[in-house]
Design a protein around this motif. Sequence first.
Motif, PDB file in Angstrom:
ATOM      1  N   ASP A  51     -14.271  44.348   1.728  1.00 57.92           N
ATOM      2  CA  ASP A  51     -15.156  45.164   2.556  1.00 57.92           C
ATOM      3  C   ASP A  51     -15.840  44.022   3.404  1.00 57.92           C
ATOM      4  N   GLN A  52     -15.415  44.407   4.859  1.00 58.00           N
ATOM      5  CA  GLN A  52     -16.095  43.726   5.857  1.00 58.00           C
ATOM      6  C   GLN A  52     -17.314  44.335   6.675  1.00 58.00           C
ATOM      7  N   LEU A  53     -18.368  43.734   6.946  1.00 58.64           N
ATOM      8  CA  LEU A  53     -19.468  43.990   7.766  1.00 58.64           C
ATOM      9  C   LEU A  53     -19.668  43.221   8.803  1.00 58.64           C
ATOM     10  N   LYS A  54     -19.930  43.800  10.176  1.00 59.35           N
ATOM     11  CA  LYS A  54     -19.806  43.203  11.221  1.00 59.35           C
ATOM     12  C   LYS A  54     -21.219  43.292  12.011  1.00 59.35           C
ATOM     13  N   ASN A  55     -22.201  43.034  11.339  1.00 58.56           N
ATOM     14  CA  ASN A  55     -23.724  42.669  11.850  1.00 58.56           C
ATOM     15  C   ASN A  55     -24.043  41.309  12.080  1.00 58.56           C
ATOM     16  N   GLY A  56     -25.415  41.292  12.498  1.00 63.80           N
ATOM     17  CA  GLY A  56     -25.972  39.849  12.770  1.00 63.80           C
ATOM     18  C   GLY A  56     -26.079  39.427  14.092  1.00 63.80           C
ATOM     19  N   ASP A  57     -26.473  38.194  14.333  1.00 61.65           N
ATOM     20  CA  ASP A  57     -26.605  37.368  15.545  1.00 61.65           C
ATOM     21  C   ASP A  57     -26.684  36.021  15.423  1.00 61.65           C
ATOM     22  N   ALA A  58     -25.776  35.372  16.175  1.00 61.33           N
ATOM     23  CA  ALA A  58     -25.458  33.831  16.064  1.00 61.33           C
ATOM     24  C   ALA A  58     -26.869  32.909  15.963  1.00 61.33           C
ATOM     25  N   LEU A  59     -27.951  33.538  16.669  1.00 61.76           N
ATOM     26  CA  LEU A  59     -29.053  32.894  16.452  1.00 61.76           C
ATOM     27  C   LEU A  59     -29.752  32.641  15.142  1.00 61.76           C
ATOM     28  N   MET A  60     -29.325  33.618  14.106  1.00 63.81           N
ATOM     29  CA  MET A  60     -29.601  33.565  12.740  1.00 63.81           C
ATOM     30  C   MET A  60     -29.162  32.025  12.115  1.00 63.81           C
ATOM     31  N   THR A  61     -28.017  31.464  12.879  1.00 62.98           N
ATOM     32  CA  THR A  61     -27.544  30.152  12.225  1.00 62.98           C
ATOM     33  C   THR A  61     -28.420  29.094  12.713  1.00 62.98           C
ATOM     34  N   LYS A  62     -29.442  29.349  13.487  1.00 62.30           N
ATOM     35  CA  LYS A  62     -30.523  28.285  13.766  1.00 62.30           C
ATOM     36  C   LYS A  62     -31.635  28.312  13.085  1.00 62.30           C
ATOM     37  N   ILE A  63     -31.727  28.922  11.842  1.00 64.50           N
ATOM     38  CA  ILE A  63     -33.096  29.134  11.263  1.00 64.50           C
ATOM     39  C   ILE A  63     -32.376  28.804   9.828  1.00 64.50           C
ATOM     40  N   THR A  64     -33.145  27.687   8.927  1.00 65.66           N
ATOM     41  CA  THR A  64     -32.766  27.419   7.739  1.00 65.66           C
ATOM     42  C   THR A  64     -33.029  28.677   6.480  1.00 65.66           C
ATOM     43  N   GLY A  65     -31.965  28.566   5.752  1.00 66.43           N
ATOM     44  CA  GLY A  65     -32.523  29.696   4.586  1.00 66.43           C
ATOM     45  C   GLY A  65     -32.016  30.905   4.793  1.00 66.43           C
ATOM     46  N   MET A  66     -31.295  31.235   5.926  1.00 69.78           N
ATOM     47  CA  MET A  66     -30.841  32.702   6.000  1.00 69.78           C
ATOM     48  C   MET A  66     -29.982  33.188   4.895  1.00 69.78           C
ATOM     49  N   GLY A  67     -29.019  32.230   4.749  1.00 67.93           N
ATOM     50  CA  GLY A  67     -28.041  32.391   3.427  1.00 67.93           C
ATOM     51  C   GLY A  67     -28.784  32.621   2.078  1.00 67.93           C
ATOM     52  N   CYS A  68     -29.675  31.771   2.057  1.00 67.51           N
ATOM     53  CA  CYS A  68     -30.453  31.729   0.775  1.00 67.51           C
ATOM     54  C   CYS A  68     -31.232  32.925   0.476  1.00 67.51           C
ATOM     55  N   SER A  69     -31.763  33.562   1.659  1.00 67.68           N
ATOM     56  CA  SER A  69     -32.470  34.952   1.535  1.00 67.68           C
ATOM     57  C   SER A  69     -31.644  35.860   1.241  1.00 67.68           C
ATOM     58  N   ALA A  70     -30.242  35.878   1.741  1.00 71.86           N
ATOM     59  CA  ALA A  70     -29.402  36.933   1.497  1.00 71.86           C
ATOM     60  C   ALA A  70     -29.000  36.965   0.086  1.00 71.86           C
ATOM     61  N   THR A  71     -29.101  35.662  -0.480  1.00 70.79           N
ATOM     62  CA  THR A  71     -28.609  35.561  -2.006  1.00 70.79           C
ATOM     63  C   THR A  71     -29.744  36.143  -2.899  1.00 70.79           C
ATOM     64  N   ALA A  72     -31.120  36.011  -2.444  1.00 70.32           N
ATOM     65  CA  ALA A  72     -31.855  36.429  -3.242  1.00 70.32           C
ATOM     66  C   ALA A  72     -32.295  37.969  -3.112  1.00 70.32           C
ATOM     67  N   ILE A  73     -31.953  38.546  -1.954  1.00 72.28           N
ATOM     68  CA  ILE A  73     -32.030  40.033  -1.594  1.00 72.28           C
ATOM     69  C   ILE A  73     -30.751  40.640  -2.463  1.00 72.28           C
ATOM     70  N   LEU A  74     -29.674  39.834  -2.465  1.00 66.27           N
ATOM     71  CA  LEU A  74     -28.476  40.353  -3.142  1.00 66.27           C
ATOM     72  C   LEU A  74     -28.764  40.633  -4.807  1.00 66.27           C
ATOM     73  N   ALA A  75     -29.711  39.653  -5.073  1.00 64.07           N
ATOM     74  CA  ALA A  75     -30.183  39.633  -6.760  1.00 64.07           C
ATOM     75  C   ALA A  75     -31.125  40.935  -7.074  1.00 64.07           C
ATOM     76  N   ALA A  76     -31.994  41.124  -5.966  1.00 63.46           N
ATOM     77  CA  ALA A  76     -32.952  42.318  -5.989  1.00 63.46           C
ATOM     78  C   ALA A  76     -31.926  43.663  -5.970  1.00 63.46           C
ATOM     79  N   PHE A  77     -30.970  43.627  -5.303  1.00 69.11           N
ATOM     80  CA  PHE A  77     -30.153  44.788  -5.225  1.00 69.11           C
ATOM     81  C   PHE A  77     -29.406  45.171  -6.459  1.00 69.11           C
ATOM     82  N   ILE A  78     -28.632  43.941  -6.996  1.00 71.52           N
ATOM     83  CA  ILE A  78     -27.890  44.182  -8.302  1.00 71.52           C
ATOM     84  C   ILE A  78     -28.824  44.382  -9.415  1.00 71.52           C
ATOM     85  N   ALA A  79     -30.061  43.871  -9.563  1.00 72.05           N
ATOM     86  CA  ALA A  79     -30.861  44.128 -10.344  1.00 72.05           C
ATOM     87  C   ALA A  79     -31.162  45.940 -10.396  1.00 72.05           C
TER      88      ALA A  79
END
Lengths: 264, 264, 264
Positions: free
Chosen positions: A179-207
């Motif tokens: 499944d593909q999702l097409k949201n976000g903004d290129a500026l998000m790549t200019k902040i550290t830890g966006m991916g890491c936050s996505a992983t933590a949020i994923l953990a909260a949802f899977i819980a």
Amino acid sequence: MKELLFKNITSVREQAPLVQNITNYVVMNNTANALLAVGASPIMAHAHPEMQSMQAICQALVINIGTLDEYWVESMILAVAAANQNNKPWILDPVGAGATAYRDEVLSELLALKPTAIRGNASEILALAKHNTTATKGVDSTSSSLEAIEAAQFLNKEYGALVVISGAVDIVVSEESVDQLKNGDALMTKITGMGCSATAILAAFIAVIPNKKEAALAATSLMAVAGELAAKSSQGPGSLQMHLLDKLHSITKEEYINTVKILD
Amino acid sequence: MKELLFKNITSVREQAPLVQNITNYVVMNNTANALLAVGASPIMAHAHPEMQSMQAICQALVINIGTLDEYWVESMILAVAAANQNNKPWILDPVGAGATAYRDEVLSELLALKPTAIRGNASEILALAKHNTTATKGVDSTSSSLEAIEAAQFLNKEYGALVVISGAVDIVVSEESVDQLKNGDALMTKITGMGCSATAILAAFIAVIPNKKEAALAATSLMAVAGELAAKSSQGPGSLQMHLLDKLHSITKEEYINTVKILD
Amino acid sequence: MKELLFKNITSVREQAPLVQNITNYVVMNNTANALLAVGASPIMAHAHPEMQSMQAICQALVINIGTLDEYWVESMILAVAAANQNNKPWILDPVGAGATAYRDEVLSELLALKPTAIRGNASEILALAKHNTTATKGVDSTSSSLEAIEAAQFLNKEYGALVVISGAVDIVVSEESVDQLKNGDALMTKITGMGCSATAILAAFIAVIPNKKEAALAATSLMAVAGELAAKSSQGPGSLQMHLLDKLHSITKEEYINTVKILD
């Protein structure tokens, strides 16, 4: 589907899962704040003597190898063993997979312990799969998420893990579908830890959400939609960081449903 | 000169150097975000088994001893050895030089490995030089950057390092000259990690610009000019932090050239 | 009383105490910025070889066990020994007390070294007291601060420590009295490290104000009043974090006195 996904967002707010994070020093603060903003509760702990009992009181575990070292790798192994023993989900974030042999050895050891889910960018997912097969195309830091689908499917088949590939298009690879999702903004790549936050949020949802694919679609889209909306009122990465936390915390059903783009 | 310095700012944005940081826990997040904002890419890693190979893929190295301990000092030594072997520049930030004998011993060991550049406040630069000569005036936390010029020249002569002294006036001490920059805002002293970010940005510029002095003038002035412009729309240290990242990311040639003050 | 408390806030700004923090990775950046915002100076250091000499140059010490491990616990013991030897105040933040046996053992060892003050939420204060007596009601993460008064009085009597219980109502338990403060905003619970910042600010005030109870009332009310005022102009936890630092830095006598609520 969009209604269902927002219902998942509400479930996390209501059930407030406790998520243990063994993560990197750079993003610990962001990650904790992102979890709080979506309604979950973060715990950061890594001392060997408490890994067993700490994991027992949490609903999920995040393993992020960003600033790994020997002590922390042992913490990770101990915590994962406890999570597996207690049938708790654990999520792997293979930061910098492919960058050094040490990372790849550690990732190999972690993969063998069968993560419930994996989230990384295309390069990391490609590196993770390459390490265990010669079928993929190798590491390329400029890879788009679409190029890593095959690698993600390999990881899913081999280890049973749901895989999220982050990028301009976010991709959720589960047993059932891609499944593909097409949201976000290129500026998000200019902040550290966006991916890491996505992983933590994923953990909260899977819980909290029994269906892993629906949990991953809700978590991944929430992060991207909140980022997209936050970017609209931001002048740069500093203000984006602030607005993102505000939006993760306060996003309404209407805002979410009008913005989220799921490709079929 | 101002045109040339802005050209250097553009070069960093275009070449996006990968900078490894062995830095302190307090500022890892800021530092990573500051590097991203100026267009560079940060890597934070300290595990002994990967120091050699991690350094090999980076264009520069930052060594910041803020929260040092025995393990991390060994990481620093390993990474510096790799950088020296590969002819990569490495930048020393002697946080808290002079505060404890342990810091001074570690700094002594690091200095002997010949940093490409050093950035610190006046007290730190004075302490660093004092440790190796009796010619300087000793540590004084209220020292102005001007009082540390002699110490910086000693360090430059003895170790070949370019030295940046941060303060109300920022001073770049190179083999050729002593150059003063007069930008910034007093409110910047009320945010932690401004100096550490300046060091990381210096590393990114030295990675890309062949002339060390021009790299240092561009990097140091960029930080101070962005801070000065950001302070104008800030109500305190919290908003300054946000506006600074925004400005580092988006500063235009016109804004930079109209604001920067280089003293001859 | 309100006039006196604001005088204490001014004293910290004027005397700028140096506060050593052995604290957790998640909040190091916030804590340093909170100390700077109230006019104090933060030092984060944990290397065993420098604990004695680092503590000698500081006016107070914070011990926060949030992300403890074996090395850091030894750092804490060394720093506390130095503080006690030099008659410097040290403040204990028992993060996660009661969550694991390891934390409780470490806290037991730290308590025996007689902290000058302790700050925690109700659950932590209850757990801390329970560990040493069977008189209290056990750990309850939903406890209100009022339920922990008896436990705090036990800790005060047994170890001589002033105790601050954080919550919707903040409570200062000293030898002389039990004082309640009724400021703050619920949104503050959605940012990580608010309690840890409150502890660090408490250390700065105890370093400067001879009367411990007056120091604690000023420090605790400053954090809560600044948070309450900051929340008024915030759209969520991201902007609250920014406005809080701004307000800690710039709060005026008029704003403070018109907002602070001390219950008798």
